[in-house]
Design a protein around this motif. Structure first.
Motif, PDB file in Angstrom:
ATOM      1  N   UNK A  39      16.093 -37.224  42.715  1.00  0.00           N
ATOM      2  CA  UNK A  39      17.192 -36.846  43.541  1.00  0.00           C
ATOM      3  C   UNK A  39      18.007 -35.752  42.929  1.00  0.00           C
ATOM      4  N   UNK A  40      18.160 -35.861  41.745  1.00  0.00           N
ATOM      5  CA  UNK A  40      19.221 -34.526  40.960  1.00  0.00           C
ATOM      6  C   UNK A  40      18.477 -33.250  41.151  1.00  0.00           C
ATOM      7  N   UNK A  41      16.936 -33.424  41.005  1.00  0.00           N
ATOM      8  CA  UNK A  41      16.312 -31.926  41.415  1.00  0.00           C
ATOM      9  C   UNK A  41      16.520 -31.573  42.811  1.00  0.00           C
ATOM     10  N   UNK A  42      16.378 -32.608  43.734  1.00  0.00           N
ATOM     11  CA  UNK A  42      16.370 -31.977  44.940  1.00  0.00           C
ATOM     12  C   UNK A  42      17.934 -31.606  45.398  1.00  0.00           C
ATOM     13  N   UNK A  43      18.945 -32.221  44.803  1.00  0.00           N
ATOM     14  CA  UNK A  43      20.210 -31.765  44.923  1.00  0.00           C
ATOM     15  C   UNK A  43      20.439 -30.590  44.410  1.00  0.00           C
ATOM     16  N   UNK A  44      19.977 -30.047  43.177  1.00  0.00           N
ATOM     17  CA  UNK A  44      19.891 -28.916  42.591  1.00  0.00           C
ATOM     18  C   UNK A  44      19.605 -27.861  43.429  1.00  0.00           C
ATOM     19  N   UNK A  45      18.264 -28.005  43.906  1.00  0.00           N
ATOM     20  CA  UNK A  45      17.537 -26.900  44.889  1.00  0.00           C
ATOM     21  C   UNK A  45      18.479 -26.935  46.177  1.00  0.00           C
ATOM     22  N   UNK A  46      19.036 -27.875  46.640  1.00  0.00           N
ATOM     23  CA  UNK A  46      19.976 -27.545  47.773  1.00  0.00           C
ATOM     24  C   UNK A  46      21.035 -26.663  47.528  1.00  0.00           C
ATOM     25  N   UNK A  47      21.561 -27.118  46.405  1.00  0.00           N
ATOM     26  CA  UNK A  47      22.784 -26.126  46.252  1.00  0.00           C
ATOM     27  C   UNK A  47      22.469 -24.829  45.685  1.00  0.00           C
ATOM     28  N   UNK A  52      22.641 -19.091  47.571  1.00  0.00           N
ATOM     29  CA  UNK A  52      21.929 -17.932  48.011  1.00  0.00           C
ATOM     30  C   UNK A  52      22.400 -17.389  49.442  1.00  0.00           C
ATOM     31  N   UNK A  53      22.544 -18.636  50.429  1.00  0.00           N
ATOM     32  CA  UNK A  53      22.804 -18.056  51.799  1.00  0.00           C
ATOM     33  C   UNK A  53      24.168 -17.497  51.792  1.00  0.00           C
ATOM     34  N   UNK A  54      25.183 -18.045  50.953  1.00  0.00           N
ATOM     35  CA  UNK A  54      26.490 -17.681  50.661  1.00  0.00           C
ATOM     36  C   UNK A  54      26.652 -16.397  50.289  1.00  0.00           C
ATOM     37  N   UNK A  55      25.924 -16.056  48.976  1.00  0.00           N
ATOM     38  CA  UNK A  55      25.720 -14.895  48.665  1.00  0.00           C
ATOM     39  C   UNK A  55      25.321 -13.858  49.567  1.00  0.00           C
ATOM     40  N   UNK A  56      24.471 -14.131  50.264  1.00  0.00           N
ATOM     41  CA  UNK A  56      23.874 -13.084  51.405  1.00  0.00           C
ATOM     42  C   UNK A  56      24.757 -12.740  52.486  1.00  0.00           C
ATOM     43  N   UNK A  57      25.578 -13.780  52.706  1.00  0.00           N
ATOM     44  CA  UNK A  57      26.371 -13.624  54.062  1.00  0.00           C
ATOM     45  C   UNK A  57      27.715 -12.846  53.590  1.00  0.00           C
TER      46      UNK A  57
END
Length: 207
Positions: A39-47, A52-57
């Protein structure tokens, strides 16, 4: 009255249960920390993906490189410096043409610079006119060559020499740098072919 109930195990005959597991359940009893790792690994990947999306935008707009500045007209070559005219050979006249009309093929090439326009082709003899195919004006771009057919018409044999060692053509050239009139000496092959055509045009010899 006899009654039959559940059989009770005898003393010392009960099967021991595995330690740490409740009876009647198969639930995973791994430590909580081990179950929380996926669960922690999935949460880290989502973050990370969201970051990355925020930086690109929010990335700053990078200006595209400006197109190269075209050279100034004063930096371009003169048309006579890049144009070459060579003699190819006689051009077959149409059937039934009079001997006073004869034609030659020339090759005009442009080596470099902007496209060149041929605005006029002429020759020095007063008793002879010249026409071109294609008709002037016509353009030729750099790196290309164009076949030109010049048709000569003898109108007065008295004013044209039957033997001219260095016949030439005057060609008016134009590009974005300048307009020039250039005399092209087409060499001994053209001189011989022209002399032969003039002899045929100004005599009774039609062969």
């Amino acid at each position: 009255m006899n009654a039959i109930g559940p059989v009770e195990p005898g003393e010392g005959t009960a099967v021991p249960r595995p330690a740490g597991r409740r009876p009647g359940t198969g639930r995973d009893r791994r430590p909580t920390a081990l179950r929380r790792r996926p669960l922690a690994a999935a949460l880290t990947a989502a973050l990370l993906l969201a970051a990355g999306v925020c930086l690109y935008a929010t990335r700053p707009d990078v200006p595209s490189p400006a197109p190269p500045t075209p050279p100034a007209p004063s930096q371009l070559p003169f048309p006579a410096q890049v144009v070459d005219v060579t003699f190819v050979g006689p051009h077959a006249p149409p059937p039934g043409a009079a001997p006073q009309f004869f034609a030659f093929e020339l090759l005009l090439s442009v080596d470099a610079g902007p496209e060149v326009t041929v605005t006029r082709v002429s020759q020095p003899y007063a008793g002879m006119s010249v026409a071109t195919a294609p008709r002037t004006p016509f353009r030729t771009r750099a790196g290309a060559a164009r076949t030109i057919v010049i048709t000569l018409h003898v109108t007065e044999c008295e004013t044209v020499p039957e033997n001219d060692g260095l016949p030439f053509l005057d060609v008016t050239l134009r590009n974005t740098r300048a307009i020039q009139e250039q005399s092209f000496i087409l060499g001994p092959r053209y001189a011989h072919a022209l002399s032969r055509a003039l002899q045929v045009a100004c005599s009774n010899d039609s062969g």
